[in-house]
Design a protein around this motif. Structure first.
Motif, PDB file in Angstrom:
ATOM      1  N   GLU A 193      64.729  33.868 -17.586  1.00  0.00           N
ATOM      2  CA  GLU A 193      64.761  34.143 -16.149  1.00  0.00           C
ATOM      3  C   GLU A 193      63.350  34.201 -15.605  1.00  0.00           C
ATOM      4  O   GLU A 193      62.455  34.806 -16.206  1.00  0.00           O
ATOM      5  N   GLU A 194      63.162  33.578 -14.431  1.00  0.00           N
ATOM      6  CA  GLU A 194      61.873  33.627 -13.751  1.00  0.00           C
ATOM      7  C   GLU A 194      62.108  33.471 -12.255  1.00  0.00           C
ATOM      8  O   GLU A 194      62.800  32.539 -11.822  1.00  0.00           O
ATOM      9  N   ASN A 195      61.581  34.412 -11.492  1.00  0.00           N
ATOM     10  CA  ASN A 195      61.713  34.391 -10.034  1.00  0.00           C
ATOM     11  C   ASN A 195      63.173  34.279  -9.593  1.00  0.00           C
ATOM     12  O   ASN A 195      63.514  33.546  -8.650  1.00  0.00           O
ATOM     13  N   GLY A 196      64.044  34.991 -10.294  1.00  0.00           N
ATOM     14  CA  GLY A 196      65.444  35.030  -9.929  1.00  0.00           C
ATOM     15  C   GLY A 196      66.268  33.845 -10.404  1.00  0.00           C
ATOM     16  O   GLY A 196      67.480  33.808 -10.199  1.00  0.00           O
ATOM     17  N   ARG A 197      65.644  32.878 -11.068  1.00  0.00           N
ATOM     18  CA  ARG A 197      66.366  31.705 -11.571  1.00  0.00           C
ATOM     19  C   ARG A 197      66.594  31.854 -13.072  1.00  0.00           C
ATOM     20  O   ARG A 197      65.674  32.190 -13.823  1.00  0.00           O
ATOM     21  N   ARG A 198      67.801  31.579 -13.495  1.00  0.00           N
ATOM     22  CA  ARG A 198      68.144  31.671 -14.913  1.00  0.00           C
ATOM     23  C   ARG A 198      68.561  30.303 -15.444  1.00  0.00           C
ATOM     24  O   ARG A 198      69.291  29.569 -14.786  1.00  0.00           O
ATOM     25  N   GLU A 199      68.101  29.983 -16.656  1.00  0.00           N
ATOM     26  CA  GLU A 199      68.480  28.744 -17.323  1.00  0.00           C
ATOM     27  C   GLU A 199      68.667  29.038 -18.808  1.00  0.00           C
ATOM     28  O   GLU A 199      68.171  30.038 -19.333  1.00  0.00           O
ATOM     29  N   SER A 200      69.364  28.147 -19.490  1.00  0.00           N
ATOM     30  CA  SER A 200      69.671  28.369 -20.896  1.00  0.00           C
ATOM     31  C   SER A 200      69.280  27.165 -21.747  1.00  0.00           C
ATOM     32  O   SER A 200      69.085  26.052 -21.245  1.00  0.00           O
ATOM     33  N   GLY A 201      69.192  27.417 -23.040  1.00  0.00           N
ATOM     34  CA  GLY A 201      68.945  26.363 -24.020  1.00  0.00           C
ATOM     35  C   GLY A 201      69.535  26.785 -25.345  1.00  0.00           C
ATOM     36  O   GLY A 201      69.641  27.985 -25.637  1.00  0.00           O
ATOM     37  N   SER A 202      69.931  25.824 -26.132  1.00  0.00           N
ATOM     38  CA  SER A 202      70.519  26.154 -27.430  1.00  0.00           C
ATOM     39  C   SER A 202      70.125  25.117 -28.465  1.00  0.00           C
ATOM     40  O   SER A 202      69.791  23.974 -28.136  1.00  0.00           O
TER      41      SER A 202
END
Length: 473
Positions: free
Chosen positions: A187-196
């Motif tokens: 999470e950064e500046n309210g944005r969330r992303e994922s990776g696997s």
């Protein structure tokens, strides 16, 4: 295999009596077998700092099949007794009727062993496995302060298979499987992303639970998540696409592999039906299905009908030269079984299925392939995909992709989907890299409600004129 004992079943089901029942069930049939299976599996999930799931499952049973022409009679049970077997035989017998079929010759034998028969679950204690998952969680969080959630999983299984044939042949296979997977959310500046990221194969957990193995998996999952954190909206339209090596071969698996399975071609429901010997892909394209690669996730010493697995060429230099076959479809098409008769478990009939399906490498330097991409997408990772077998049309979601203009790889893009059809895509391959790679061991394939482990692979490829679905214009 040479082992001829009902090892896990000998106290519950007598081999000689089972053979007599099987012979009665398949009298007048073209083919048939008694498939016995014992499977044990374990799965652990450590999510967001705690044990979310810890499961252990054990199952055993049999499936009895009688085949005549295009019809299969199949019955299965978890009750390993002679009375249950006789009830199953009565059901399967209905497919044969009063006909006088000629029993197909039995599969050839093999002494080949592609993997160990060691139980992968015994490589570490339960407490040790939990401690390692905790270490993975802590390591991921220490790598980057933007990591807000970590999910780590570990799975292992051992499948023991015995196949009894009406002529009296008995073959067996013991199949280990292990896998580890890591997913992170940043999470950064309210944005969330994922990776696997993860991987595994037909071996023990020992090789997966060392830091030398799981730490690179954590770093790769984090790298993908951070890439997606700065991704822009994907463009939309028709454009050239470069696919990376390895796991992007899942597109080949879906768009081409299923269409080359024998049952779809016998029934003429595949986009490749009737095209044997014809040019179906660009020159230089050679596609194989190979179940004989040691320790690979999709490999099988014998298939679930007892046929040794094979290294089968499907497309050679762009020419369609073969289909993947089980025993029934091979017999009906007048060809030889290829070792691709697979089933999810004793509760399912076998059918033609892929093992490890991949495209051979070419001569192009991957960097030069990208340099030749004037305006398009560089797709490195894929999520789920779907294909319509009848026309080969596919849709794939990209999990890691980049915008490319004038040969320069630019910003990552989010939400890209690739749309096309397998036959057209294969003919529009414009460059084949010299970097062929197999996936890390994460593939599962679904067909008619059955799931089996598979492998995929390919080199870097440029495909012209794919439709890219996105949110930007």
């Amino acid at each position: 295999m040479s082992d001829t004992r009902f090892a896990p079943f000998e106290t519950q089901l007598d081999e000689e009596r089972a053979l007599a029942v099987l012979r009665e069930a398949t009298s007048g049939a073209d083919d048939g077998e008694l498939f016995l299976e014992r499977r044990r599996s374990e799965a652990l999930v450590f999510d967001d700092g705690r044990v979310k799931n810890a499961s252990y499952d054990a199952a055993e049973g049999f499936g009895l099949r009688a085949v005549r022409g295009e019809v299969s009679g199949y019955a299965h049970s978890t009750e390993l007794t002679e009375s249950a077997l006789k009830r199953a035989a009565e059901t399967a017998r209905l497919a044969v009727g009063a006909g006088g079929g000629t029993m197909a010759p039995p599969p050839q034998g093999t002494n080949l062993r592609l993997y160990s028969d060691t139980d992968p679950m015994s490589d570490a204690t339960f407490a040790t496995k939990i401690d390692i998952l905790k270490e993975i969680d802590a390591f991921a969080r220490d790598l980057d302060k933007r990591v807000v959630q970590v999910s780590a999983s570990m799975a292992a299984s051992l499948q023991e298979v015995f196949i009894l044939r009406p002529e009296g042949g008995l073959v067996s296979d013991i199949r280990p499987m292990a896998r580890i997977n890591v997913s992170v959310i940043v999470e950064e500046n309210g944005r969330r992303e994922s990776g696997s990221h993860g991987g595994g194969g037909r071996y023990g957990l020992a090789g997966l639970i060392t830091p030398d193995t799981w730490q690179p998996a954590v770093r790769e999952a984090l790298r993908i998540a951070l890439v997606n954190l700065r991704a822009e909206a994907a463009p939309a339209g028709q454009m050239d696409v470069v696919l990376g090596p390895g796991w992007p071969g899942v597109l080949l698996h879906e768009a081409v592999g299923h269409g080359l399975e024998g049952d779809f071609n016998r029934k003429k429901s595949s986009a490749f039906a009737g095209l044997m010997g014809q040019q179906v892909a660009a020159k230089g394209v050679t596609v194989l299905d190979d179940g004989t690669i040691p320790d690979r996730r999709g490999s099988i010493t014998i298939d679930d009908e007892g046929t040794p697995s094979g290294k089968n060429v499907l497309i050679e230099d762009g020419i369609l030269v073969g289909y993947m076959q089980d025993r029934q479809n091979a017999r009906l098409m007048g060809v030889t079984p290829t070792g691709n008769g697979r089933r999810e478990s004793f509760a399912h009939c076998p059918m033609p299925r892929m093992t490890n399906t991949y495209m051979m490498g070419g001569e192009a330097d991957p960097a030069s392939i990208l340099a030749d991409l004037k305006d398009g997408i560089y797709a490195v990772g894929f999520g789920g995909g779907q294909v319509d077998i009848t026309n080969g049309k596919f849709v794939f979601n990209c999990t890691e992709a980049y915008r490319v203009k004038n040969g320069v790889v630019g910003a990552p893009v989010k939400g890209a989907t690739l749309v096309g059809d397998g036959p057209t895509a294969m003919r529009q391959i414009r460059a084949i890299g010299n970097d062929m790679a197999l996936d890390p061991g994460i593939g599962n394939c679904g067909k008619q409600g059955q799931w089996v482990p598979v492998g995929v692979g390919q080199p870097s490829l440029m495909i012209g004129g794919l439709t890219v679905g996105g949110s930007a214009t």
